[in-house]
Motif scaffolding. Structure first.
Motif, PDB file in Angstrom:
ATOM      1  N   THR A 154       0.780  -1.239   0.000  1.00 33.47           N
ATOM      2  CA  THR A 154       0.000   0.000   0.000  1.00 33.47           C
ATOM      3  C   THR A 154       0.815   1.294   0.000  1.00 33.47           C
ATOM      4  O   THR A 154       0.327   2.303  -0.535  1.00 33.47           O
ATOM      5  CB  THR A 154      -0.986   0.007   1.185  1.00 33.47           C
ATOM      6  N   PRO A 155       2.029   1.350   0.578  1.00 30.76           N
ATOM      7  CA  PRO A 155       2.755   2.623   0.490  1.00 30.76           C
ATOM      8  C   PRO A 155       3.071   2.981  -0.966  1.00 30.76           C
ATOM      9  O   PRO A 155       3.318   2.105  -1.786  1.00 30.76           O
ATOM     10  CB  PRO A 155       4.044   2.338   1.270  1.00 30.76           C
ATOM     11  N   PRO A 156       3.046   4.266  -1.302  1.00 27.01           N
ATOM     12  CA  PRO A 156       3.342   4.669  -2.684  1.00 27.01           C
ATOM     13  C   PRO A 156       4.793   4.384  -3.046  1.00 27.01           C
ATOM     14  O   PRO A 156       5.689   4.463  -2.203  1.00 27.01           O
ATOM     15  CB  PRO A 156       3.059   6.170  -2.684  1.00 27.01           C
ATOM     16  N   HIS A 189      -3.211  -4.758   6.561  1.00 25.80           N
ATOM     17  CA  HIS A 189      -2.026  -4.904   7.407  1.00 25.80           C
ATOM     18  C   HIS A 189      -1.210  -3.613   7.340  1.00 25.80           C
ATOM     19  O   HIS A 189      -1.605  -2.659   6.676  1.00 25.80           O
ATOM     20  CB  HIS A 189      -1.224  -6.118   6.949  1.00 25.80           C
ATOM     21  N   ASP A 190      -0.079  -3.582   8.017  1.00 27.28           N
ATOM     22  CA  ASP A 190       0.705  -2.341   8.100  1.00 27.28           C
ATOM     23  C   ASP A 190       1.092  -1.816   6.720  1.00 27.28           C
ATOM     24  O   ASP A 190       1.021  -0.610   6.471  1.00 27.28           O
ATOM     25  CB  ASP A 190       1.973  -2.575   8.933  1.00 27.28           C
ATOM     26  N   THR A 191       1.497  -2.722   5.822  1.00 28.64           N
ATOM     27  CA  THR A 191       2.007  -2.258   4.525  1.00 28.64           C
ATOM     28  C   THR A 191       1.354  -2.953   3.331  1.00 28.64           C
ATOM     29  O   THR A 191       1.810  -2.784   2.209  1.00 28.64           O
ATOM     30  CB  THR A 191       3.539  -2.458   4.443  1.00 28.64           C
ATOM     31  N   TYR A 192       0.320  -3.735   3.558  1.00 23.38           N
ATOM     32  CA  TYR A 192      -0.390  -4.316   2.422  1.00 23.38           C
ATOM     33  C   TYR A 192      -1.852  -4.539   2.781  1.00 23.38           C
ATOM     34  O   TYR A 192      -2.227  -4.560   3.945  1.00 23.38           O
ATOM     35  CB  TYR A 192       0.269  -5.628   1.958  1.00 23.38           C
ATOM     36  N   ARG A 193      -2.659  -4.697   1.731  1.00 25.38           N
ATOM     37  CA  ARG A 193      -4.065  -5.030   1.922  1.00 25.38           C
ATOM     38  C   ARG A 193      -4.414  -6.234   1.072  1.00 25.38           C
ATOM     39  O   ARG A 193      -3.777  -6.497   0.044  1.00 25.38           O
ATOM     40  CB  ARG A 193      -4.980  -3.853   1.602  1.00 25.38           C
ATOM     41  N   LEU A 194      -5.437  -6.930   1.493  1.00 28.62           N
ATOM     42  CA  LEU A 194      -5.875  -8.168   0.850  1.00 28.62           C
ATOM     43  C   LEU A 194      -7.400  -8.112   0.742  1.00 28.62           C
ATOM     44  O   LEU A 194      -8.070  -7.838   1.730  1.00 28.62           O
ATOM     45  CB  LEU A 194      -5.413  -9.368   1.676  1.00 28.62           C
ATOM     46  N   ASP A 195      -7.909  -8.332  -0.459  1.00 30.62           N
ATOM     47  CA  ASP A 195      -9.353  -8.373  -0.675  1.00 30.62           C
ATOM     48  C   ASP A 195      -9.702  -9.589  -1.516  1.00 30.62           C
ATOM     49  O   ASP A 195      -8.983  -9.924  -2.466  1.00 30.62           O
ATOM     50  CB  ASP A 195      -9.832  -7.114  -1.407  1.00 30.62           C
ATOM     51  N   VAL A 196     -10.789 -10.245  -1.156  1.00 27.59           N
ATOM     52  CA  VAL A 196     -11.344 -11.342  -1.960  1.00 27.59           C
ATOM     53  C   VAL A 196     -12.733 -10.915  -2.410  1.00 27.59           C
ATOM     54  O   VAL A 196     -13.554 -10.491  -1.593  1.00 27.59           O
ATOM     55  CB  VAL A 196     -11.429 -12.657  -1.172  1.00 27.59           C
ATOM     56  N   LEU A 197     -12.972 -11.021  -3.722  1.00 26.31           N
ATOM     57  CA  LEU A 197     -14.276 -10.688  -4.289  1.00 26.31           C
ATOM     58  C   LEU A 197     -14.818 -11.922  -5.008  1.00 26.31           C
ATOM     59  O   LEU A 197     -14.047 -12.760  -5.484  1.00 26.31           O
ATOM     60  CB  LEU A 197     -14.172  -9.518  -5.268  1.00 26.31           C
TER      61      LEU A 197
END
Length: 200
Positions: A154-156, A189-197
């Motif tokens: 997620t950080p740029p 999370h601190d530095t990443y994201r997780l999505d299930v669709l």
């Protein structure tokens, strides 16, 4: 989405060729505790124990591919660079259900439909226009009831056209009631994201 000359461009295959020429494991996929934890979370988030057909976009060295494979009847894994693909083929040589291809998404896209599509640490390399085209093709290729797993840092990052959050929010725009996807699981999370669709 209309063309915008000020929009960032998709990173070309030559970018990744140069990165892998300089370092065989530039993002420490094979050695990083962070990557190990993230891969475990990714596999654990899958709603079903088994998927007959699966498609992983941007497989790199095949570290996640190897962990996904036991859950898949057939897993097609693609990347834009040949060097990591060769390492991935060696890593997964003992897994006959895994197939690797050199392929640039969204300009090329495999035929057929899949019960699982994985977009992990790759969406932010695309321009907004290419991500829109990729989303269209991914949604079309996902079977009803099939799952889309999104996992991104997620950080740029200065080099990248998009952020991980932008990628996930772009896919979530297709969520019900307006679109064909529905969110079923989310983690930040601190530095990443997780999505299930899920494809409705």
């Amino acid at each position: 989405m209309k063309p915008n000359p000020q929009q960032p461009n998709t990173l070309p295959p030559s970018y990744f060729d140069e990165v892998y020429q300089a370092n065989k494991d530039p993002w420490q996929f094979e050695t990083s505790p962070y990557e190990r934890e993230k891969y475990a979370a990714s596999v654990a988030a899958l709603p079903r124990a088994h998927y007959s057909t699966a498609f992983e976009i941007g497989c790199s060295l095949g570290v996640l591919t190897e962990q996904l494979a036991p859950r898949c009847g057939h897993l097609l894994a693609v990347d834009v660079a040949e060097a990591p693909l060769e390492r991935a083929r060696q890593r997964c040589a003992h897994l006959p259900q895994v197939e690797f291809q050199l392929l640039q998404i969204p300009q090329a896209f495999p035929a057929g439909q899949f019960e699982l599509i994985v977009v992990s640490e790759v969406g932010y390399y695309l321009s907004p226009e290419d991500l829109q085209l990729a989303r269209q093709k991914i949604v079309h290729a996902l079977l009803p009831g099939g799952h889309l797993l999104l996992v991104h840092w997620t950080p740029p990052v200065h080099d990248y056209p998009l952020t991980g959050d932008a990628v996930h929010e772009f896919f979530l725009q297709e969520a019900y009631p307006l679109g064909p996807l529905a969110p079923v699981h989310a983690e930040r999370h601190d530095t990443y994201r997780l999505d299930v669709l899920v494809r409705q």
